[in-house]
Design an enzyme around this catalytic site. Structure first.
Site, PDB file in Angstrom:
ATOM      1  N   ASP A 110       0.830  -1.205   0.000  1.00 28.25           N
ATOM      2  CA  ASP A 110       0.000   0.000   0.000  1.00 28.25           C
ATOM      3  C   ASP A 110       0.865   1.256   0.000  1.00 28.25           C
ATOM      4  OD1 ASP A 110      -3.054  -0.837   0.852  1.00 28.25           O
ATOM      5  OD2 ASP A 110      -1.600  -2.164   1.794  1.00 28.25           O
ATOM      6  N   GLU A 133      -5.828   7.197  -0.562  1.00 22.61           N
ATOM      7  CA  GLU A 133      -6.226   6.411   0.600  1.00 22.61           C
ATOM      8  C   GLU A 133      -5.174   6.453   1.697  1.00 22.61           C
ATOM      9  OE1 GLU A 133      -7.807   1.964   1.844  1.00 22.61           O
ATOM     10  OE2 GLU A 133      -7.132   2.322  -0.211  1.00 22.61           O
ATOM     11  N   THR A 178      -6.945  -4.793  -0.011  1.00 27.95           N
ATOM     12  CA  THR A 178      -5.781  -5.088   0.826  1.00 27.95           C
ATOM     13  C   THR A 178      -5.973  -6.373   1.628  1.00 27.95           C
ATOM     14  OG1 THR A 178      -5.200  -2.742   0.992  1.00 27.95           O
ATOM     15  CG2 THR A 178      -4.272  -4.208   2.640  1.00 27.95           C
ATOM     16  N   ASP A 299     -12.266   4.169  -3.538  1.00 29.25           N
ATOM     17  CA  ASP A 299     -12.589   2.794  -3.917  1.00 29.25           C
ATOM     18  C   ASP A 299     -13.476   2.719  -5.162  1.00 29.25           C
ATOM     19  OD1 ASP A 299     -11.302   1.332  -1.807  1.00 29.25           O
ATOM     20  OD2 ASP A 299     -12.867   2.003  -0.449  1.00 29.25           O
TER      21      ASP A 299
END
Length: 358
Positions: A110, A133, A178, A299
């Site tokens: 990430d 994010e 994730t 998202d």
């Protein structure tokens, strides 16, 4: 002899000529200075770089260029995601809980993907607002340059289009799914970039790092992906989050019948791709995508843009359009479809809106 008996001496003639020249100097010096300044401003400084050919003027953004760098950013981020997963050095840790009480995971994939994507986009378009994010650590800044190359498929399908920089918001999801990434469920993982103009999603990029597949689209422009030839409205296959399958299944089967298929899956990007004609052996196919709880805009923005470009829809469960300005969350759940009667779908599933607030 001069008239009236007046004689002009050589000295007087010289003074008269000097006075005339002084008047002419004052009349034309301002004009010449202005022309000189215009000339200097119009020409590149000696030894300085010339502005890039075709680049937008200051304060404007060319959406075709922004699409090209968005595709590159998603791919570069995906390289980091894949490298970390294949090296099995995830360094996974909990970063908090969702509203439903589930642990949210954070991995090196990430963070490294986010750094690569953010600084590539920021370096190419410094005046554009970027929402991501993951938090960007300025102490860990990375210089990632863009060579201003626009891929041929984008050149052929997309025309240049300039918009004010202040109207643009870029949404980055450096690693979608994730949780599935930590479980090594690679097919669900994507990296995504979305461009919104005045809150409306106009550019979407969804990249699958483990198969190197990239879907992109621009509203009123073009795309490299298309909708499938047919969809089932009577008994739709509904794709949902793995944790929401039970919530949706009961309502869906009451509405459409027991033959309605519920497909549990990870990742919003993967779910949108399931609605499209994607040449991927590990990509499931669905007719409708439903999410019944709060969801973050990074998202869903890219998928929303892709669907809009292809004539599809992504709205809240009550049919409201989702604005990509302001807060980073969408409270009303979502329903997405393409080549279907979207309004009829919403009217058939009235109970899901109540479920989204639980």
């Amino acid at each position: 002899m001069a008239p009236m008996g007046i004689r002009l001496s050589p000295l007087g003639m010289a003074v008269f000529c000097l006075l005339g020249l002084g008047v002419l100097y004052h009349l034309y010096s301002g004009f010449l200075a202005g022309r000189f300044a215009f000339f200097m401003l119009s020409e590149p400084a000696a030894g300085g770089p010339e502005p890039p050919h075709g680049s937008a003027p200051a304060g404007a953004v060319d959406l075709r260029e922004l699409l090209a760098v968005s595709v590159l950013a998603a791919v570069r981020g995906g390289e980091e995601v894949k490298r970390v997963r294949e090296g099995n050095v995830l360094n996974a840790k909990a970063k908090g809980k969702t509203r439903e009480g589930a642990e949210e995971q954070l991995t090196s994939g990430d963070l490294l993907s986010n750094r690569r994507m953010f600084y590539l986009l920021k370096g190419a378009f410094p005046a554009v607002q970027i929402n991501s994010e993951e938090r960007v650590d300025t102490a860990d800044q990375e210089t990632v340059s863009w060579d201003r190359n626009i891929p041929e498929d984008i050149k052929q399908k997309i025309q240049p289009k300039e918009v004010p920089a202040e109207s643009v918001t870029v949404w980055i999801d450096p690693l979608d799914a994730t949780q599935e990434y930590t479980e090594n469920l690679r097919r669900y993982v994507t990296t995504m970039v979305c461009v919104a103009v005045n809150g409306k999603p106009v550019i979407g990029v969804i990249h699958k790092p483990f198969s190197a597949y990239t879907a992109w689209a621009m509203v009123d422009g073009g795309s490299n992906v298309k909708a499938r030839s047919s969809y089932n409205e009577k008994n739709p296959r509904i794709i949902v989050s793995r944790s929401h399958a039970g919530k949706v299944e009961q309502v869906a089967k009451q509405t459409f019948g027991n033959k309605t298929a519920i497909i549990p899956a990870g990742g919003a990007g993967y779910k949108v791709l399931s609605l499209l004609d994607v040449a991927e052996k590990n990509q499931e196919e669905a007719d409708v995508y439903i999410h019944v709880t709060y969801i973050k805009k990074w998202d869903i923005c890219a998928g929303n843009a892709v669907l809009r470009a292809l004539g599809g829809h992504m709205t809240t469960l009550t049919g409201e359009e989702i604005s990509y300005t302001g807060s980073d969350g969408n409270e009303g759940g979502l329903i997405a479809s393409i080549n279907m009667n979207h309004k009829a779908l919403i009217e058939k599933l009235p109970d899901l809106e109540k479920t989204s607030h639980k």
